[in-house]
Design a protein around this motif. Structure first.
Motif, short mmCIF file in Angstrom:
data_model
loop_
_atom_site.label_atom_id
_atom_site.label_comp_id
_atom_site.label_asym_id
_atom_site.label_seq_id
_atom_site.Cartn_x
_atom_site.Cartn_y
_atom_site.Cartn_z
N UNK A 17 4.28 -5.30 -4.94
CA UNK A 17 3.48 -4.10 -4.71
C UNK A 17 3.55 -3.66 -3.25
N UNK A 18 3.72 -4.62 -2.35
CA UNK A 18 3.78 -4.29 -0.93
C UNK A 18 2.46 -4.42 -0.21
N UNK A 19 1.65 -5.43 -0.58
CA UNK A 19 0.41 -5.68 0.14
C UNK A 19 0.68 -6.46 1.41
N UNK A 20 -0.11 -6.20 2.44
CA UNK A 20 0.01 -6.95 3.69
C UNK A 20 -0.73 -8.27 3.57
N UNK A 21 -0.43 -9.18 4.49
CA UNK A 21 -1.13 -10.46 4.49
C UNK A 21 -2.62 -10.26 4.75
N UNK A 22 -2.94 -9.30 5.60
CA UNK A 22 -4.35 -9.02 5.90
C UNK A 22 -5.09 -8.56 4.65
N UNK A 23 -4.45 -7.77 3.82
CA UNK A 23 -5.07 -7.31 2.58
C UNK A 23 -5.26 -8.45 1.59
N UNK A 24 -4.28 -9.34 1.53
CA UNK A 24 -4.42 -10.51 0.65
C UNK A 24 -5.55 -11.41 1.14
N UNK A 50 -9.72 -11.50 -18.50
CA UNK A 50 -9.19 -10.14 -18.54
C UNK A 50 -9.82 -9.28 -17.45
N UNK A 51 -11.12 -9.45 -17.21
CA UNK A 51 -11.80 -8.66 -16.18
C UNK A 51 -11.30 -9.03 -14.78
N UNK A 52 -11.11 -10.33 -14.53
CA UNK A 52 -10.59 -10.76 -13.23
C UNK A 52 -9.17 -10.25 -13.03
N UNK A 53 -8.37 -10.34 -14.07
CA UNK A 53 -7.00 -9.82 -14.00
C UNK A 53 -6.99 -8.33 -13.66
N UNK A 54 -7.79 -7.55 -14.33
CA UNK A 54 -7.83 -6.11 -14.08
C UNK A 54 -8.32 -5.80 -12.67
N UNK A 55 -9.27 -6.57 -12.19
CA UNK A 55 -9.77 -6.39 -10.82
C UNK A 55 -8.67 -6.62 -9.80
N UNK A 111 -4.13 -4.46 -6.28
CA UNK A 111 -2.71 -4.35 -5.92
C UNK A 111 -2.24 -2.90 -5.98
N UNK A 112 -2.60 -2.20 -7.03
CA UNK A 112 -2.19 -0.80 -7.20
C UNK A 112 -2.77 0.06 -6.09
N UNK A 113 -4.03 -0.19 -5.76
CA UNK A 113 -4.71 0.60 -4.74
C UNK A 113 -4.07 0.44 -3.37
N UNK A 114 -3.56 -0.75 -3.07
CA UNK A 114 -3.01 -1.03 -1.74
C UNK A 114 -1.48 -1.10 -1.71
N UNK A 115 -0.85 -0.64 -2.75
CA UNK A 115 0.62 -0.69 -2.82
C UNK A 115 1.26 0.08 -1.66
#
Length: 238
Positions: A38-45, A4-9, A14-18
């Motif tokens: 969400x719209x994350x870039x490859x660099x963010x992933x 659950x903690x890893x999921x929330x992290x 994802x929400x922060x970088x949407x």
């Protein structure tokens, strides 16, 4: 760390970088209409992957416990993180974990991009580790999940230069020549195109066998690199 903690992290990341603009940009590659992102870039992933790797606290059980939590939303990046987590523990996987990987198709592998990552990169690595062999894909050919079926020919592209006979591979994949799903047709056509590049004679004999019965999309992909005269040989008889 708990699942659950890893999921929330990861969800918070994802929400922060949407970025809705990136969602619009990349949605054109998903014609089947399942690109919920969400719209994350490859660099963010990649940055988050590096962070997870550096932390070094992942276990196989933690990854598989977190996977259904991430896949539940259907968000593209959350499922992508499942594949990233798997890649980070791949050297810790055991034969028994293959069943847990298969379960992912039921819970959340819902587009060609995730299926092709598995087929192009992850599953061939498991074959190198002797965790999977050709026969382990036997049940995948008749799976009720189309993207699991698509994974088989995409993965087998890596077998084309390993000494396995083409006749053996073609026989194994033959049931997919009558598959009802477009995404599987694309995977088979891609495999046959790559096979033709290496051994045109054997591949063309197989294509001629199926030219009047298999879906045309398979042939569209398989014959893509042929010249016009050769392509004409594989048109369906009127």
């Amino acid at each position: 760390m708990k699942a659950e903690a890893l999921f929330q992290e990861l969800k918070s990341y994802c929400i922060e970088h949407a970025n809705p603009e990136l969602v619009i940009k990349y949605s054109r590659y998903f014609k089947e209409g399942v690109y919920d992102a969400w719209g994350l870039s490859q660099a963010q992933m990649d940055a988050k992957k590096a962070e997870l790797k550096k932390a070094g606290n992942l276990t196989v059980d933690l990854v598989f416990d977190t996977a259904p939590l991430l896949m539940k939303s259907g968000k593209y990046e959350e499922t992508s993180f499942v594949l990233i987590l798997l890649s980070l523990v791949k050297d810790k996987l055991q034969k028994a974990d293959i069943k847990r990987i298969e379960k992912l198709f039921e819970t959340g592998i819902r587009n060609w991009a995730h299926a092709d990552y598995l087929g192009m990169f992850f599953l061939p690595e498991l074959m190198k580790q002797d965790l999977m062999g050709k026969e382990d894909f036997r049940g995948w050919v008749t799976s009720p999940f189309k993207f699991q079926r698509r994974c088989v020919p995409v993965t087998f592209i890596k077998l084309l230069k390993t000494g396995v006979t083409y006749e053996e591979l073609f026989t194994f994949l033959e049931p997919l020549m009558l598959d009802p799903e477009r995404e599987v047709h694309q995977g088979m056509g891609w495999f046959l195109r790559e096979a033709w590049k290496v051994n045109a004679g054997v591949t063309e004999a197989f294509l001629l066998k199926w030219k009047n019965t298999a879906p045309r999309l398979i042939f569209q992909y398989a014959c893509e690199k042929m010249d016009k005269t050769n392509k004409a040989r594989f048109r369906r008889a009127k």
